[in-house]
Design a protein around this motif. Structure first.
Motif, short mmCIF file in Angstrom:
data_model
loop_
_atom_site.label_atom_id
_atom_site.label_comp_id
_atom_site.label_asym_id
_atom_site.label_seq_id
_atom_site.Cartn_x
_atom_site.Cartn_y
_atom_site.Cartn_z
N TYR A 79 0.87 -1.18 0.00
CA TYR A 79 0.00 0.00 0.00
C TYR A 79 0.90 1.22 0.00
O TYR A 79 1.26 1.75 1.06
CB TYR A 79 -0.92 0.00 1.22
N ALA A 88 -0.30 4.48 1.84
CA ALA A 88 -0.63 4.42 3.28
C ALA A 88 0.29 5.36 4.06
O ALA A 88 1.51 5.30 3.92
CB ALA A 88 -0.47 2.99 3.79
N GLY A 117 -6.38 -4.43 9.14
CA GLY A 117 -5.50 -3.33 8.72
C GLY A 117 -4.04 -3.49 9.09
O GLY A 117 -3.29 -2.51 9.09
N TRP A 155 -1.78 -2.66 6.00
CA TRP A 155 -1.85 -1.22 5.71
C TRP A 155 -1.01 -0.45 6.72
O TRP A 155 -0.24 0.45 6.34
CB TRP A 155 -3.31 -0.76 5.75
N CYS A 191 2.68 -0.86 6.12
CA CYS A 191 3.12 -0.04 4.99
C CYS A 191 3.17 1.45 5.36
O CYS A 191 4.04 2.18 4.87
CB CYS A 191 2.19 -0.25 3.79
#
Length: 214
Positions: free
Chosen positions: A34, A37, A79, A82, A85
């Protein structure tokens, strides 16, 4: 505008341009899953169990410079990847070279390297990373033959930089993942004892987003 002021603006612009190019280069090398992010976008709704002060403190990056670790655990969809990242993005902003890989891809790469004789080079590459992110540890299991190789990489990398591991399994369950309790114990010793921990909770973020769309 006076010459000194114009010169100062030009220097500021050049420094800003260099910073942006450096960050872009580090982000390209990091290969984050991601890449958009950022920690500024963390969702702190109470059901997720995130501590805003802890995230803000970790965002400062001192734990990375001190060669410490971060373990992100929680159910699927909460998450973890995410957030890992986002910390990777933060590291690149702070000029800390980063490399992201899923555990599955890492083990595939190690198997291929072992077969074609490039394992020493792959091991050196991973061991020298200032920040290594291993996402979804435990998904797909861990080959008994690759456990000792991972241990060697983490042993060397612990002297060079910081580590982020995400997993659906809490560290106390990692013994079952490796099959070999000796290897598991050695890896836990190198990772957990100097790690910050974040346990994510709540409903899958993907489900929540799909509900909003519908």
């Amino acid at each position: 505008m006076p010459f000194e002021q114009r010169l100062g603006l030009l220097l500021d612009e050049e420094l800003s341009s260099r910073d942006n190019r450096r960050i872009s280069r580090l982000l390209k090398q990091a290969k984050l899953r991601y890449n958009q992010a950022v920690l500024e976008d963390v969702d702190y709704r109470s059901s997720r169990g995130l501590d805003r002060l802890q995230i803000q403190t970790l965002a400062g990056g001192e734990w990375m410079r001190q060669k410490q670790n971060l373990i992100l655990t929680g159910p699927t969809g909460t998450g973890k990847s995410w957030l890992a990242c986002a910390f990777g993005q933060q590291a690149c902003r702070q000029s800390i070279a980063t490399y992201y890989t899923t555990a599955t891809r890492l083990f595939e790469d190690l198997s291929v390297s072992q077969a074609d004789g490039t394992l020493p080079r792959k091991r050196r590459q991973l061991s020298r990373m200032p920040l290594l992110i291993i996402d979804d540890l435990g998904i797909g299991g861990i080959d008994l033959q690759l456990g000792p190789i991972l241990l060697d990489i983490l042993d060397q990398q612990s002297m060079e930089g910081a580590l982020i591991i995400t997993s659906q399994y809490p560290p106390e369950k990692w013994y079952d993942l490796f099959g070999d309790p000796t290897v598991a114990d050695a890896i836990l010793d190198r990772v957990v004892h100097r790690a910050h921990a974040i346990s994510l909770k709540g409903e899958s973020m993907r489900k929540l987003k799909s509900k909003k769309i519908s």
